[in-house]
Design a protein around this motif. Structure first.
Motif, PDB file in Angstrom:
ATOM      1  N   UNK A 150       6.671   4.002   6.996  1.00  0.00           N
ATOM      2  CA  UNK A 150       5.674   4.771   7.655  1.00  0.00           C
ATOM      3  C   UNK A 150       6.332   4.680   9.473  1.00  0.00           C
ATOM      4  N   UNK A 151       7.315   3.786   9.421  1.00  0.00           N
ATOM      5  CA  UNK A 151       7.792   3.629  10.861  1.00  0.00           C
ATOM      6  C   UNK A 151       6.794   3.095  11.597  1.00  0.00           C
ATOM      7  N   UNK A 152       6.028   2.503  11.406  1.00  0.00           N
ATOM      8  CA  UNK A 152       4.971   1.758  12.343  1.00  0.00           C
ATOM      9  C   UNK A 152       4.845   0.459  12.141  1.00  0.00           C
ATOM     10  N   UNK A 153       3.860  -0.170  13.139  1.00  0.00           N
ATOM     11  CA  UNK A 153       3.629  -1.556  12.953  1.00  0.00           C
ATOM     12  C   UNK A 153       2.023  -1.624  12.909  1.00  0.00           C
ATOM     13  N   UNK A 154       1.312  -2.574  12.227  1.00  0.00           N
ATOM     14  CA  UNK A 154       2.138  -3.562  11.795  1.00  0.00           C
ATOM     15  C   UNK A 154       2.398  -3.393  10.260  1.00  0.00           C
ATOM     16  N   UNK A 155       3.255  -4.387   9.844  1.00  0.00           N
ATOM     17  CA  UNK A 155       3.879  -4.461   8.448  1.00  0.00           C
ATOM     18  C   UNK A 155       3.880  -5.768   7.839  1.00  0.00           C
ATOM     19  N   UNK A 156       2.879  -6.038   6.862  1.00  0.00           N
ATOM     20  CA  UNK A 156       3.190  -7.339   6.282  1.00  0.00           C
ATOM     21  C   UNK A 156       3.586  -7.446   5.000  1.00  0.00           C
ATOM     22  N   UNK A 157       4.448  -8.728   4.928  1.00  0.00           N
ATOM     23  CA  UNK A 157       5.073  -8.968   3.602  1.00  0.00           C
ATOM     24  C   UNK A 157       4.908 -10.441   3.358  1.00  0.00           C
ATOM     25  N   UNK A 158       4.513 -10.538   1.859  1.00  0.00           N
ATOM     26  CA  UNK A 158       4.033 -11.486   1.338  1.00  0.00           C
ATOM     27  C   UNK A 158       4.712 -11.906  -0.060  1.00  0.00           C
ATOM     28  N   UNK A 159       6.029 -12.457  -0.091  1.00  0.00           N
ATOM     29  CA  UNK A 159       6.508 -12.174  -1.491  1.00  0.00           C
ATOM     30  C   UNK A 159       6.718 -10.770  -1.847  1.00  0.00           C
ATOM     31  N   UNK A 160       6.490 -10.577  -3.108  1.00  0.00           N
ATOM     32  CA  UNK A 160       6.647  -9.052  -3.423  1.00  0.00           C
ATOM     33  C   UNK A 160       5.775  -8.049  -2.747  1.00  0.00           C
ATOM     34  N   UNK A 161       4.806  -8.627  -2.195  1.00  0.00           N
ATOM     35  CA  UNK A 161       3.801  -7.490  -1.451  1.00  0.00           C
ATOM     36  C   UNK A 161       4.184  -7.055  -0.236  1.00  0.00           C
ATOM     37  N   UNK A 162       4.213  -5.828  -0.119  1.00  0.00           N
ATOM     38  CA  UNK A 162       4.470  -5.070   1.386  1.00  0.00           C
ATOM     39  C   UNK A 162       3.271  -4.148   1.619  1.00  0.00           C
ATOM     40  N   UNK A 163       2.742  -4.479   2.768  1.00  0.00           N
ATOM     41  CA  UNK A 163       1.416  -3.656   3.076  1.00  0.00           C
ATOM     42  C   UNK A 163       1.875  -2.965   4.610  1.00  0.00           C
TER      43      UNK A 163
END
Ligand SMILES: N[C@@H](CCC(=O)N[C@@H](CS)C(=O)NCC(=O)O)C(=O)O
Length: 188
Positions: A42-55
């Motif tokens: 999406x070229x935006x923040x925020x971005x969350x990464x937890x192991x295999x999960x990306x939100x």
């Protein structure tokens, strides 16, 4: 768990507040627009990464944080409406800000931006008239709105002079320890 963002974004700020409220450990990594364009589809923040999960959106990130700590996310319909309406107004305002900052396109030069500006003004008036029950701790709808108002003032994008209910909300939010801890930096 890692969250990527900026110290000025109101969307990121809401996530940072939720992390502080829930005591979930999450590393904060500051990135600039060029990096977010590479890292997120999406070229935006925020971005969350937890192991295999990306939100890739603050709403899904907030839901993840709240539910991880055992709380429901936006369970009340009217608070959900407040959250969504704030997002619509804030997106319009952020859009106006970026077009001016990066492309020097001002509201006067664009009929669509004129509509966006009108959306911000009528949205703020409606939010001011909503019956907000303002007390700490703020709900996620109210936290969202307070993050937007503080950002709008910080970027000199909004004026709350005649909007007394919104002014009161911001006054209360500014007494909250996590709102204080996440205040945008001077010259950010
Ligand atoms: N719907 C997104 C909106 C996030 C957003 O607009 N972030 C801004 C910073 S305040 C951004 O990264 N904008 C970069 C761009 O528009 O290129 C969310 O809730 O996370």
């Amino acid at each position: 768990m890692k969250i990527y963002g900026s110290f000025t974004s109101p969307f990121v700020r809401h996530c940072r507040i939720a992390l502080l409220e829930t005591d979930i450990f999450c590393e904060f990594i500051e990135i600039d627009p060029a990096q977010s364009a590479q890292m997120s589809p999406t070229k935006k923040v925020p971005l969350l990464v937890d192991g295999d999960l990306t939100l890739t959106d603050s709403s899904s990130i907030l839901r993840y944080i709240r539910e991880k700590s055992g709380s429901p996310f936006l369970p009340e319909l009217l608070d959900f409406e407040l959250f969504n309406m704030t997002n619509t107004v804030m997106d319009a305002c952020v859009n106006i800000f970026y077009l001016e900052k990066f492309d020097n396109i001002t509201v006067e030069k664009s009929s669509y931006l004129t509509r966006q500006k009108a959306r911000v003004l009528s949205g703020l008036e409606a939010l001011n008239e909503a019956e907000l029950s303002v007390q700490l701790p703020l709900t996620d709808g109210l936290t969202r709105l307070a993050c937007f108002l503080d950002w709008g003032i910080y970027r000199d994008r909004i004026c709350l002079k005649k909007l007394t209910n919104l002014t009161r909300l911001l006054d209360v939010a500014r007494t909250d320890k996590n709102f204080i801890k996440t205040v945008p930096p001077i010259n950010g």
